[in-house]
Scaffold this motif. Structure first.
Motif, PDB file in Angstrom:
ATOM      1  N   ASN A 144      32.251  25.599  33.583  1.00  0.00           N
ATOM      2  CA  ASN A 144      31.176  24.780  34.138  1.00  0.00           C
ATOM      3  C   ASN A 144      30.987  25.095  35.611  1.00  0.00           C
ATOM      4  O   ASN A 144      31.880  25.607  36.271  1.00  0.00           O
ATOM      5  CB  ASN A 144      31.441  23.290  33.916  1.00  0.00           C
ATOM      6  N   GLY A 145      29.830  24.826  36.092  1.00  0.00           N
ATOM      7  CA  GLY A 145      29.533  25.071  37.502  1.00  0.00           C
ATOM      8  C   GLY A 145      29.543  26.549  37.840  1.00  0.00           C
ATOM      9  O   GLY A 145      28.822  27.338  37.241  1.00  0.00           O
ATOM     10  N   VAL A 146      30.396  26.933  38.771  1.00  0.00           N
ATOM     11  CA  VAL A 146      30.450  28.302  39.274  1.00  0.00           C
ATOM     12  C   VAL A 146      31.252  29.237  38.375  1.00  0.00           C
ATOM     13  O   VAL A 146      31.247  30.444  38.575  1.00  0.00           O
ATOM     14  CB  VAL A 146      31.062  28.332  40.695  1.00  0.00           C
ATOM     15  N   GLU A 147      31.938  28.716  37.399  1.00  0.00           N
ATOM     16  CA  GLU A 147      32.836  29.499  36.556  1.00  0.00           C
ATOM     17  C   GLU A 147      32.058  30.364  35.556  1.00  0.00           C
ATOM     18  O   GLU A 147      30.938  30.045  35.195  1.00  0.00           O
ATOM     19  CB  GLU A 147      33.773  28.578  35.785  1.00  0.00           C
ATOM     20  N   SER A 148      32.723  31.449  35.099  1.00  0.00           N
ATOM     21  CA  SER A 148      32.112  32.340  34.117  1.00  0.00           C
ATOM     22  C   SER A 148      33.114  32.706  33.036  1.00  0.00           C
ATOM     23  O   SER A 148      34.262  33.009  33.341  1.00  0.00           O
ATOM     24  CB  SER A 148      31.615  33.624  34.780  1.00  0.00           C
ATOM     25  N   MET A 149      32.668  32.692  31.791  1.00  0.00           N
ATOM     26  CA  MET A 149      33.547  33.102  30.694  1.00  0.00           C
ATOM     27  C   MET A 149      33.624  34.622  30.565  1.00  0.00           C
ATOM     28  O   MET A 149      34.416  35.147  29.815  1.00  0.00           O
ATOM     29  CB  MET A 149      33.097  32.474  29.378  1.00  0.00           C
ATOM     30  N   PHE A 150      32.828  35.335  31.340  1.00  0.00           N
ATOM     31  CA  PHE A 150      32.773  36.788  31.231  1.00  0.00           C
ATOM     32  C   PHE A 150      33.643  37.513  32.253  1.00  0.00           C
ATOM     33  O   PHE A 150      33.598  38.732  32.346  1.00  0.00           O
ATOM     34  CB  PHE A 150      31.324  37.266  31.323  1.00  0.00           C
ATOM     35  N   GLY A 151      34.438  36.766  33.014  1.00  0.00           N
ATOM     36  CA  GLY A 151      35.313  37.392  33.996  1.00  0.00           C
ATOM     37  C   GLY A 151      36.415  38.199  33.334  1.00  0.00           C
ATOM     38  O   GLY A 151      36.993  37.788  32.331  1.00  0.00           O
ATOM     39  N   LEU A 152      36.689  39.365  33.886  1.00  0.00           N
ATOM     40  CA  LEU A 152      37.790  40.197  33.420  1.00  0.00           C
ATOM     41  C   LEU A 152      39.017  39.933  34.293  1.00  0.00           C
ATOM     42  O   LEU A 152      38.880  39.711  35.495  1.00  0.00           O
ATOM     43  CB  LEU A 152      37.412  41.678  33.502  1.00  0.00           C
ATOM     44  N   PRO A 153      40.208  39.970  33.709  1.00  0.00           N
ATOM     45  CA  PRO A 153      41.407  39.777  34.513  1.00  0.00           C
ATOM     46  C   PRO A 153      41.742  41.045  35.302  1.00  0.00           C
ATOM     47  O   PRO A 153      41.272  42.142  34.972  1.00  0.00           O
ATOM     48  CB  PRO A 153      42.484  39.485  33.467  1.00  0.00           C
ATOM     49  N   ALA A 154      42.556  40.881  36.322  1.00  0.00           N
ATOM     50  CA  ALA A 154      43.074  42.018  37.077  1.00  0.00           C
ATOM     51  C   ALA A 154      44.411  41.627  37.674  1.00  0.00           C
ATOM     52  O   ALA A 154      44.654  40.454  37.979  1.00  0.00           O
ATOM     53  CB  ALA A 154      42.102  42.433  38.174  1.00  0.00           C
ATOM     54  N   ASP A 155      45.288  42.616  37.810  1.00  0.00           N
ATOM     55  CA  ASP A 155      46.610  42.431  38.400  1.00  0.00           C
ATOM     56  C   ASP A 155      46.801  43.458  39.504  1.00  0.00           C
ATOM     57  O   ASP A 155      46.466  44.635  39.327  1.00  0.00           O
ATOM     58  CB  ASP A 155      47.707  42.671  37.352  1.00  0.00           C
ATOM     59  N   PHE A 156      47.363  43.001  40.623  1.00  0.00           N
ATOM     60  CA  PHE A 156      47.683  43.881  41.735  1.00  0.00           C
ATOM     61  C   PHE A 156      49.088  43.556  42.203  1.00  0.00           C
ATOM     62  O   PHE A 156      49.421  42.389  42.408  1.00  0.00           O
ATOM     63  CB  PHE A 156      46.727  43.659  42.920  1.00  0.00           C
ATOM     64  N   LEU A 157      49.903  44.577  42.393  1.00  0.00           N
ATOM     65  CA  LEU A 157      51.212  44.400  42.994  1.00  0.00           C
ATOM     66  C   LEU A 157      51.133  45.030  44.376  1.00  0.00           C
ATOM     67  O   LEU A 157      50.834  46.229  44.511  1.00  0.00           O
ATOM     68  CB  LEU A 157      52.303  45.056  42.144  1.00  0.00           C
ATOM     69  N   VAL A 158      51.362  44.197  45.394  1.00  0.00           N
ATOM     70  CA  VAL A 158      51.192  44.599  46.788  1.00  0.00           C
ATOM     71  C   VAL A 158      52.547  44.530  47.484  1.00  0.00           C
ATOM     72  O   VAL A 158      53.221  43.487  47.409  1.00  0.00           O
ATOM     73  CB  VAL A 158      50.179  43.669  47.497  1.00  0.00           C
TER      74      VAL A 158
END
Length: 181
Positions: free
Chosen positions: A135-149
């Protein structure tokens, strides 16, 4: 969708920044003594995300013992996250305007939910957490991502997910940390 060239690669530098988590506490990335795992998720009540995030909440000590600071970023508002995803140990960041998503090249795609590999986790997550649409600003189409810094701010490992359930597990994260010493 963003062009692949905007995505960070191994040896990309993450600019030093002080971010605020959903509790209003300052968070330093990169951390001075711990490596940082930045994981980008979809939205606060996403069944797949909650199934995945629970694994990280439950294994916080194991992750910390491996020398890693865990940071989870959602494209939700602070208010949406405080009610659903606060355990007091794992740092959670609200990014409703997707500034961090854009800076790290994290994309949206219809394949986030249409890919068959995401369906089983969606069913398991829905059984545990219920079905909640963004709802609102959220999207169900977002893809995940992982970063190790690392502590110098260099990306030492990265995963841009191809669908909503394409992300590192706790064991994957620990293996990435061991391999990148």
């Amino acid at each position: 969708m963003m062009a692949k060239s905007l995505q960070l690669q191994i040896n990309s530098r993450v600019p030093a920044k002080n971010w605020h988590d959903i509790q209003g506490e300052m968070l330093q990335v990169p951390h001075q003594t711990l490596w940082t795992h930045l994981q980008f998720r979809r939205y606060a009540q996403c069944a797949i995300c909650n199934l995945h995030v629970r694994e990280f909440f439950q294994n916080h000590e194991k992750i910390h013992q491996a020398g890693i600071q865990e940071v989870i970023i959602f494209q939700s508002t602070r208010e949406q996250l405080v009610d659903h995803l606060h355990d007091g140990k794992v740092r959670v960041i609200a990014d409703p305007t997707r500034q961090l998503y854009d800076a790290f090249g994290v994309q949206n795609s219809i394949l986030a939910v249409a890919h068959p590999a995401a369906w089983w986790s969606a069913i398991k997550g829905a059984a545990q957490f219920g079905v909640h649409l963004p709802n609102g600003v959220e999207s169900m189409f977002g893809l995940p991502a992982d970063f190790l810094v690392n502590t110098e701010g260099m990306v030492v490992a990265v995963n841009y997910g191809r669908h909503a359930d394409d992300h590192w597990s706790v064991e994957d994260l620990i293996q990435q940390r061991s391999a990148a010493r």
